[in-house]
Design an enzyme around this catalytic site. Sequence first.
Site, PDB file in Angstrom:
ATOM      1  N   HIS A 259      -7.459  -0.028  -9.790  1.00 36.63           N
ATOM      2  CA  HIS A 259      -7.391   0.998  -8.752  1.00 36.63           C
ATOM      3  C   HIS A 259      -6.354   2.073  -9.051  1.00 36.63           C
ATOM      4  CE1 HIS A 259      -7.478   2.974  -4.929  1.00 36.63           C
ATOM      5  NE2 HIS A 259      -6.234   2.634  -4.650  1.00 36.63           N
TER       6      HIS A 259
ATOM      7  N   ASP B 210       0.841  -1.200   0.000  1.00 34.40           N
ATOM      8  CA  ASP B 210       0.000   0.000   0.000  1.00 34.40           C
ATOM      9  C   ASP B 210       0.874   1.248   0.000  1.00 34.40           C
ATOM     10  OD1 ASP B 210      -2.389   1.318  -0.051  1.00 34.40           O
ATOM     11  OD2 ASP B 210      -2.678   1.301   2.113  1.00 34.40           O
TER      12      ASP B 210
END
Length: 319
Positions: free
Chosen positions: A231, A158
């Site tokens: 994404h 992330d």
Amino acid sequence: MTIDSAKAQDVWRDIGEHVQFTVLKLNRTNQLAEQKAIQAFADRSQAIIRSLKIRDSHLATESGLKVAFGFSNAAWDYLFPNATKPNELETYKTLNGPKYSMPATEGDLFFHIRASNEAVVYEAQTQFRRFLKDFTTVVDETKGFRYFEGRAIIGFIDGTEAPAVEDAAQYALVGDEDKSFINGSYAFAQKWLHNMDFWQHLKTEAQEKAIGREKFTDLELEDKDKFKNAHNVASKFEKNGEEQKIIRMNMPFSEPASDKTGTYFMGYSRYWSVTKGMLENMLAQSDFLLSFSDILSGQLFFIPSRDTLAAIADGELNN
């Protein structure tokens, strides 16, 4: 005036191991009393943080306590009705796309507390609450944790697109464009609940196409190998042809026995308009993450600089 990260709250580095996100609502029963209470708390909260860092310093490895505390637009208007306001502070309203939405929820005060020692996080929030409980109500309390290798709960690294630590301050902190609130930051907090069964039944190749990166190496895929709503495609936001960045401090949270697992999205930015643009793009392109997630909350807060907190404590914003 130039950005000085030493004068900012903890909004631009160190995601932590154990994390507490807390959203409070002012009771709004006695405005003058609540204004005075917040004025006192602006000073007391900093003393609590300093004290905990001293108490924790005997450990072989210090916990690295980091705290950010801020106000929503509605709270600012209620607590500091005669004061100027950060240029981009507004009340977050539900954003809608062709298939999905990102709901707005209530909240006046926000805490983002993290450390490598959960006891320190506990003690900080407990002491803060001691001085806030008589005039606030808890809206949400979420405990986050660092997953393996710092990965998101869906298994991918992330924050790859976020600025490097040495460059982060200029993206997180307000600058000369709003001199009255320099070194502050716009914090957007959003709580996502994932359908992990759906996600885990996807093959790794499909997951990679959905995120836009290889799962193990974290290398970005070629555009032709991504889903159109991957994404890292849908969340990209450009201004004047230049990609904009924010500081992401997302954390997993879970009640595993109850099958409730999600991500607390935490974005800090110099400009709320940049974060908002990213959210709007995700909705417009139906970001794949939205297809297996429910968004439970969304709020915008302004995190004042330490200097502004001191001004609040001195009553300067209530004159």
